[in-house]
Design a protein around this motif. Structure first.
Motif, PDB file in Angstrom:
ATOM      1  N   SER A   4      32.741 147.362-109.770  1.00 41.38           N
ATOM      2  CA  SER A   4      33.339 146.092-109.378  1.00 41.38           C
ATOM      3  C   SER A   4      32.576 145.473-108.212  1.00 41.38           C
ATOM      4  O   SER A   4      32.110 146.171-107.318  1.00 41.38           O
ATOM      5  N   GLN A   5      32.470 144.173-108.221  1.00 43.43           N
ATOM      6  CA  GLN A   5      31.801 143.456-107.140  1.00 43.43           C
ATOM      7  C   GLN A   5      32.793 142.970-106.083  1.00 43.43           C
ATOM      8  O   GLN A   5      32.421 142.224-105.196  1.00 43.43           O
ATOM      9  N   LEU A   6      34.044 143.377-106.212  1.00 42.80           N
ATOM     10  CA  LEU A   6      35.073 142.944-105.274  1.00 42.80           C
ATOM     11  C   LEU A   6      35.354 144.035-104.251  1.00 42.80           C
ATOM     12  O   LEU A   6      35.182 145.222-104.524  1.00 42.80           O
ATOM     13  N   PRO A   7      35.813 143.636-103.069  1.00 38.68           N
ATOM     14  CA  PRO A   7      36.151 144.639-102.049  1.00 38.68           C
ATOM     15  C   PRO A   7      37.266 145.556-102.542  1.00 38.68           C
ATOM     16  O   PRO A   7      38.119 145.156-103.326  1.00 38.68           O
ATOM     17  N   ARG A   8      37.254 146.769-102.045  1.00 44.59           N
ATOM     18  CA  ARG A   8      38.289 147.725-102.417  1.00 44.59           C
ATOM     19  C   ARG A   8      38.745 148.481-101.170  1.00 44.59           C
ATOM     20  O   ARG A   8      38.040 148.517-100.162  1.00 44.59           O
ATOM     21  N   ALA A   9      39.932 149.063-101.277  1.00 49.88           N
ATOM     22  CA  ALA A   9      40.482 149.857-100.180  1.00 49.88           C
ATOM     23  C   ALA A   9      41.264 151.015-100.770  1.00 49.88           C
ATOM     24  O   ALA A   9      41.769 150.929-101.898  1.00 49.88           O
ATOM     25  N   GLU A  10      41.375 152.098-100.032  1.00 50.25           N
ATOM     26  CA  GLU A  10      42.050 153.297-100.519  1.00 50.25           C
ATOM     27  C   GLU A  10      43.417 153.487 -99.864  1.00 50.25           C
ATOM     28  O   GLU A  10      43.848 154.614 -99.643  1.00 50.25           O
ATOM     29  N   PHE A  11      44.077 152.414 -99.543  1.00 53.17           N
ATOM     30  CA  PHE A  11      45.428 152.449 -98.989  1.00 53.17           C
ATOM     31  C   PHE A  11      46.217 151.321 -99.637  1.00 53.17           C
ATOM     32  O   PHE A  11      45.649 150.467-100.307  1.00 53.17           O
ATOM     33  N   ASP A  12      47.538 151.352 -99.472  1.00 53.63           N
ATOM     34  CA  ASP A  12      48.370 150.296-100.048  1.00 53.63           C
ATOM     35  C   ASP A  12      48.072 148.974 -99.358  1.00 53.63           C
ATOM     36  O   ASP A  12      48.110 148.895 -98.126  1.00 53.63           O
ATOM     37  N   HIS A  13      47.775 147.970-100.162  1.00 50.65           N
ATOM     38  CA  HIS A  13      47.426 146.665 -99.602  1.00 50.65           C
ATOM     39  C   HIS A  13      47.622 145.594-100.662  1.00 50.65           C
ATOM     40  O   HIS A  13      47.817 145.899-101.841  1.00 50.65           O
ATOM     41  N   ASP A  14      47.572 144.355-100.226  1.00 49.40           N
ATOM     42  CA  ASP A  14      47.611 143.217-101.140  1.00 49.40           C
ATOM     43  C   ASP A  14      46.160 142.909-101.526  1.00 49.40           C
ATOM     44  O   ASP A  14      45.363 142.522-100.665  1.00 49.40           O
ATOM     45  N   PRO A  15      45.785 143.091-102.789  1.00 55.76           N
ATOM     46  CA  PRO A  15      44.390 142.870-103.186  1.00 55.76           C
ATOM     47  C   PRO A  15      43.898 141.455-102.907  1.00 55.76           C
ATOM     48  O   PRO A  15      42.740 141.261-102.522  1.00 55.76           O
ATOM     49  N   ASP A  16      44.779 140.474-103.084  1.00 52.70           N
ATOM     50  CA  ASP A  16      44.377 139.086-102.802  1.00 52.70           C
ATOM     51  C   ASP A  16      44.042 138.908-101.326  1.00 52.70           C
ATOM     52  O   ASP A  16      43.088 138.218-100.975  1.00 52.70           O
ATOM     53  N   GLU A  17      44.842 139.537-100.478  1.00 48.26           N
ATOM     54  CA  GLU A  17      44.605 139.451 -99.032  1.00 48.26           C
ATOM     55  C   GLU A  17      43.288 140.142 -98.658  1.00 48.26           C
ATOM     56  O   GLU A  17      42.520 139.650 -97.837  1.00 48.26           O
ATOM     57  N   LEU A  18      43.025 141.288 -99.275  1.00 49.34           N
ATOM     58  CA  LEU A  18      41.773 142.006 -99.022  1.00 49.34           C
ATOM     59  C   LEU A  18      40.570 141.141 -99.402  1.00 49.34           C
ATOM     60  O   LEU A  18      39.607 141.027 -98.641  1.00 49.34           O
ATOM     61  N   ILE A  19      40.634 140.530-100.555  1.00 48.01           N
ATOM     62  CA  ILE A  19      39.529 139.662-101.000  1.00 48.01           C
ATOM     63  C   ILE A  19      39.372 138.482-100.048  1.00 48.01           C
ATOM     64  O   ILE A  19      38.266 138.123 -99.658  1.00 48.01           O
ATOM     65  N   ARG A  20      40.499 137.894 -99.646  1.00 47.05           N
ATOM     66  CA  ARG A  20      40.448 136.718 -98.762  1.00 47.05           C
ATOM     67  C   ARG A  20      39.797 137.050 -97.425  1.00 47.05           C
ATOM     68  O   ARG A  20      38.912 136.340 -96.959  1.00 47.05           O
ATOM     69  N   VAL A  21      40.220 138.153 -96.809  1.00 47.97           N
ATOM     70  CA  VAL A  21      39.725 138.439 -95.461  1.00 47.97           C
ATOM     71  C   VAL A  21      38.316 139.025 -95.448  1.00 47.97           C
ATOM     72  O   VAL A  21      37.593 138.839 -94.479  1.00 47.97           O
TER      73      VAL A  21
END
Length: 151
Positions: A4-21
């Motif tokens: 995937s070319q999108l940011p990722r995280a290994e904790f509970d989060h809002d994916p839209d917020e992760l992409i935005r920030v």
């Protein structure tokens, strides 16, 4: 398999917020400097090669909002303008420049001075009214005495 070319995280989060920030960070160079990471590491977060750490995500969310969160008491709702030079609160019309914060003691002193001046003016008006009435009484008495002695 393509990654995937999108940011990722290994904790509970809002994916839209992760992409935005992470992807749409307004000033990535400043963010890199403030986070203390290298440009290549930040780009790895953006491309999803490395997972974004929770602390970096939390910082980017807070930094991107430019609004003090609800846990900040009376300061909650304070917002930085887009240029970052002014603080604004939804309850007030006026905004505060950073340079104005250094002048707050002077503003407080001027406010106390204005209050003392208003009280002094009020006292002077009371004294003026008293002396005006006193002069009118003495003038009437003086006219009566003047008529008595002339007669």
């Amino acid at each position: 398999m393509k990654r995937s070319q999108l940011p990722r995280a290994e904790f509970d989060h809002d994916p839209d917020e992760l992409i935005r920030v992470v992807l749409f960070c307004p000033h990535p160079d400043k963010a890199i400097k403030m986070l203390g990471v290298t440009k290549s590491q930040f780009e790895a977060w953006q491309r999803g090669i490395e997972a974004v750490p929770r602390s970096a995500f939390a910082f980017l969310v807070l930094w991107g909002q430019k609004t003090a969160p609800s846990g900040w008491g009376l300061f909650s709702g304070l917002r930085l303008d887009d240029d970052g030079d002014y603080l604004r609160h939804h309850a007030f019309r006026h905004r505060i420049r950073f340079d104005d914060l250094a002048s707050l003691p002077e503003y407080w002193r001027l406010q106390a001075l204005a209050q003392a001046q208003a009280e002094t003016i009020e006292q002077i008006i009371i004294e003026r009214n008293f002396y005006r009435e006193q002069c009118q009484r003495e003038a009437k008495f003086g006219l009566m005495l003047n008529r008595i002695f002339r007669a």
